[in-house]
Enzyme design. Structure first.
Site, mmCIF file in Angstrom:
data_model
loop_
_atom_site.group_PDB
_atom_site.id
_atom_site.type_symbol
_atom_site.label_atom_id
_atom_site.label_comp_id
_atom_site.label_asym_id
_atom_site.label_seq_id
_atom_site.Cartn_x
_atom_site.Cartn_y
_atom_site.Cartn_z
ATOM 1 N N TYR A 39 0.872 -1.166 0.000
ATOM 2 C CA TYR A 39 0.000 0.000 0.000
ATOM 3 C C TYR A 39 0.915 1.223 0.000
ATOM 4 O O TYR A 39 1.332 1.715 1.039
ATOM 5 C CB TYR A 39 -0.922 -0.020 1.219
ATOM 6 C CG TYR A 39 -1.842 1.170 1.327
ATOM 7 C CD1 TYR A 39 -2.347 1.805 0.199
ATOM 8 C CD2 TYR A 39 -2.224 1.660 2.572
ATOM 9 C CE1 TYR A 39 -3.189 2.897 0.301
ATOM 10 C CE2 TYR A 39 -3.068 2.747 2.695
ATOM 11 C CZ TYR A 39 -3.558 3.359 1.555
ATOM 12 O OH TYR A 39 -4.387 4.442 1.662
ATOM 13 N N ASP A 68 -2.192 -1.458 -3.993
ATOM 14 C CA ASP A 68 -2.473 -0.078 -4.348
ATOM 15 C C ASP A 68 -1.137 0.667 -4.386
ATOM 16 O O ASP A 68 -0.575 0.989 -3.342
ATOM 17 C CB ASP A 68 -3.424 0.536 -3.314
ATOM 18 C CG ASP A 68 -3.717 1.999 -3.586
ATOM 19 O OD1 ASP A 68 -3.198 2.550 -4.574
ATOM 20 O OD2 ASP A 68 -4.459 2.600 -2.782
ATOM 21 N N HIS A 81 -12.052 1.987 -4.667
ATOM 22 C CA HIS A 81 -11.293 1.102 -5.548
ATOM 23 C C HIS A 81 -12.183 -0.058 -5.987
ATOM 24 O O HIS A 81 -13.213 -0.334 -5.365
ATOM 25 C CB HIS A 81 -10.071 0.524 -4.838
ATOM 26 C CG HIS A 81 -9.014 1.528 -4.530
ATOM 27 N ND1 HIS A 81 -7.801 1.578 -5.181
ATOM 28 C CD2 HIS A 81 -8.980 2.532 -3.608
ATOM 29 C CE1 HIS A 81 -7.067 2.557 -4.691
ATOM 30 N NE2 HIS A 81 -7.763 3.156 -3.735
#
Length: 258
Positions: free
Chosen positions: A106, A147, A248
């Site tokens: 992330y 991500d 998302h």
């Protein structure tokens, strides 16, 4: 084997969405980001009931990463990105699933720019670059997914001119992604669909999802050992339209003979 990544944007608050998607799509491995839950508040019992073992690194209020597996629990290798022992943010989880190494990341958002958050993002990406180099140099099957908070090219965002000063699109950040690719990694979805418009994130404002005004910031970096097994991939865009869904969408690849 179907491997997915999903920034769930609050694992407990959006648990019904996550469970519904898991029930419908049945991925074998799922990398989650932005848990927004401390370690003791992760819904492990609900994951087990849904058929998934979980390993996770929680953090109160923000961040947090997890990896779900259907067939046995993953073996944890690392719970933090090497290179800065003072970094307390939960953004990296590296596991082994059989002979496959899976890394869930992330990457920091970095906004606003300039500022401390952007500086932290650049330093974090430098550390990721070093770790990725070690992983790919080992010559073993590895996937880095999650991500990335990076829009690699203009074709990966609706109206790129709006993001010229955004931390997801600034030249240094895009160069960091290019440097990863230059190590020998393959951008899985772009490899499968070199010309297709693919978005993995839609803002909550201005009806971005309804207008298909999104960006591609959730990626799969695939080592050379994995590439010949890459069969399929895609995004589950319809999930973004579900009630109380993350901004998302789940993103996935399928590997054969793995």
């Amino acid at each position: 084997m179907k491997i997915a990544t999903y920034n769930v944007n609050g694992v407990n608050g959006r648990l019904p969405v996550l469970l519904k998607w898991l029930s419908e799509e049945k991925p074998d491995v799922v990398c989650l980001q932005e848990l927004k839950a401390p370690q003791e508040k992760f819904p492990e019992a609900e994951m087990l009931e849904a058929g998934y073992h979980a390993v996770w690194v929680g953090q109160k209020s923000w961040n947090g990463v997890a990896i779900l597996t259907k067939n046995g629990k993953a073996t944890v290798v690392r719970t933090a990105l090497p290179g800065d022992e003072t970094d307390e943010q939960s953004r990296y989880l590296e596991v082994k699933v059989n002979d496959l190494t899976i890394v869930c990341v992330y990457v920091p958002n970095g906004n606003p720019t300039p500022g401390e958050k952007y500086d932290y993002k650049l330093k974090w990406l430098e550390r990721l670059d070093a770790q990725a180099e070690l992983l790919i140099s080992a010559g073993k099957p590895v996937i880095i997914t999650g991500d990335f908070n990076i829009i690699p090219t203009e074709s990966d965002v609706y109206k790129p001119e709006k993001y010229k000063n955004d931390a997801l699109f600034l030249p240094e950040v895009r160069t960091a992604f290019k440097n990863l690719i230059a190590q020998g990694w393959t951008d899985g979805l772009r490899h499968l669909y070199p010309e297709k418009t693919i978005y993995t994130f839609y803002d909550y404002f201005r009806k971005a999802y309804e207008r298909n005004a999104g960006m591609r910031i959730d990626h799969f970096l695939i080592s050379p050992d994995i590439l010949p097994h890459l069969k399929n991939g895609g995004v589950d865009n319809e999930v973004r339209g579900w009630e109380k869904s993350s901004d998302h969408v789940p993103t996935w690849i399928e590997l054969e003979n793995i």
